[in-house]
Design a protein around this motif. Sequence first.
Motif, PDB file in Angstrom:
ATOM      1  N   PHE A   5       0.836  -1.205   0.000  1.00 21.02           N
ATOM      2  CA  PHE A   5       0.000   0.000   0.000  1.00 21.02           C
ATOM      3  C   PHE A   5       0.871   1.256   0.000  1.00 21.02           C
ATOM      4  O   PHE A   5       0.611   2.201  -0.764  1.00 21.02           O
ATOM      5  CB  PHE A   5      -0.916  -0.016   1.219  1.00 21.02           C
ATOM      6  N   THR A  49      -4.659  -3.662  -2.230  1.00 20.56           N
ATOM      7  CA  THR A  49      -3.770  -2.703  -1.590  1.00 20.56           C
ATOM      8  C   THR A  49      -3.645  -1.381  -2.337  1.00 20.56           C
ATOM      9  O   THR A  49      -2.894  -0.506  -1.918  1.00 20.56           O
ATOM     10  CB  THR A  49      -2.365  -3.312  -1.431  1.00 20.56           C
ATOM     11  N   VAL A  86      -8.478   0.522  -1.100  1.00 18.36           N
ATOM     12  CA  VAL A  86      -8.484   0.764   0.344  1.00 18.36           C
ATOM     13  C   VAL A  86      -9.560   1.781   0.707  1.00 18.36           C
ATOM     14  O   VAL A  86     -10.249   1.627   1.730  1.00 18.36           O
ATOM     15  CB  VAL A  86      -7.092   1.220   0.821  1.00 18.36           C
ATOM     16  N   SER A 107     -12.826  -0.165   0.702  1.00 15.82           N
ATOM     17  CA  SER A 107     -12.964  -1.215   1.712  1.00 15.82           C
ATOM     18  C   SER A 107     -12.878  -0.688   3.139  1.00 15.82           C
ATOM     19  O   SER A 107     -13.389  -1.333   4.066  1.00 15.82           O
ATOM     20  CB  SER A 107     -11.875  -2.273   1.507  1.00 15.82           C
ATOM     21  N   SER A 108     -12.243   0.479   3.327  1.00 22.14           N
ATOM     22  CA  SER A 108     -11.935   0.912   4.686  1.00 22.14           C
ATOM     23  C   SER A 108     -12.434   2.307   5.045  1.00 22.14           C
ATOM     24  O   SER A 108     -12.755   2.554   6.205  1.00 22.14           O
ATOM     25  CB  SER A 108     -10.412   0.866   4.910  1.00 22.14           C
TER      26      SER A 108
END
Length: 351
Positions: A164, A179, A184, A187-188
């Motif tokens: 990442f 990554t 990201v 997903s986050s």
Amino acid sequence: MTTILDGIEQGRVQTDRLDASVLRRSGEGADADRRPIVLIHGNVSSSLFFQPLMLALPRPTIAIDLRGYGDSETLPVDATRGVRDWADDVAGVLDELGESDVHLLGWSMGGGVVMQLMLDRPDLIRSVTLMAPVPPYGFGTKLDGSPCTPDVAGTGGPGANADFIARLAAGDTSDDEPTSPRSVFRSSYVAPGFSDDYEDLWVESMLSTKTGPDNQPGDGVASESWPGFGPGSRGVLNTMSAAHLDLTGIVDLDKKPAILWVRGAHDAIVGDESFFDFNTLGKHGIVPGWPGEEVAPPQPMLAQTRAVLEQYAANGGSYEEVVFEGAGHSPHLEDPERFRQVLLAHVDAND
């Protein structure tokens, strides 16, 4: 070229600490002369994430790029000071602008910066909004705030995903791998299924993060405790390790501004069993060799924040916790109209 939305002005503020990039928007009508709302972003982001919110607020707004992010100067981060390098930078910008007694909003790591400002520069603050803030004990702690190991193993620079970081440095805009910054974000940063028209802007903001041992993620040291590493003294992730960060002193402040704590129910980054916590990864078998709950329990981040804010209230302050049931780490993006209403109600009540 940095993407600045119509209605937002980007400028530079030179202080004795750094050359800072600052976004500003004037207020509307009768609200134009009211106290500004000052917005402090989190890790792997910049003030660009606040632009739609700034356009939606009737009050004047100021968003500051922290050192090593956005278009602000890239300077080393001394992690032994916790988040004080950034807090001192923000204070310097506000002093240069002639602003004090403002409404401060801090997102994620920026929430830690705001709490540090509460401790160091209470004159700057009228009210506080903490959106998905870093836990006030720092990372690597048990429920009571005590470190899981003496050297706070499992926190700091070595905990970052190397691929990442490499993709950040390379400016990767793809979604080919989990990554990649775009993946990201999906997903986050937000709850599953979220999408909007600004995703390219959010990725641009993430990619403004400066990488290296003095910035993101920072350095680290070997540890005899699982998972084999501990925090160093330089760079971003080390600032938030409990080895260097303790913001619980806010409970003893003489001046206690009202606090609004906003969080998303599906926050993948800040939670009571976050997969950004190595102890959680160990518990679920993702990182081998986990020594068990007694030695390395997943950090109860929300419970810790709530406990500190309860003590803050018991000592004469006040706080309100607002949960966005459909949101992740970014309620201001995921439910912007409700967030605007909640924020304005808080600042108006404390003006």
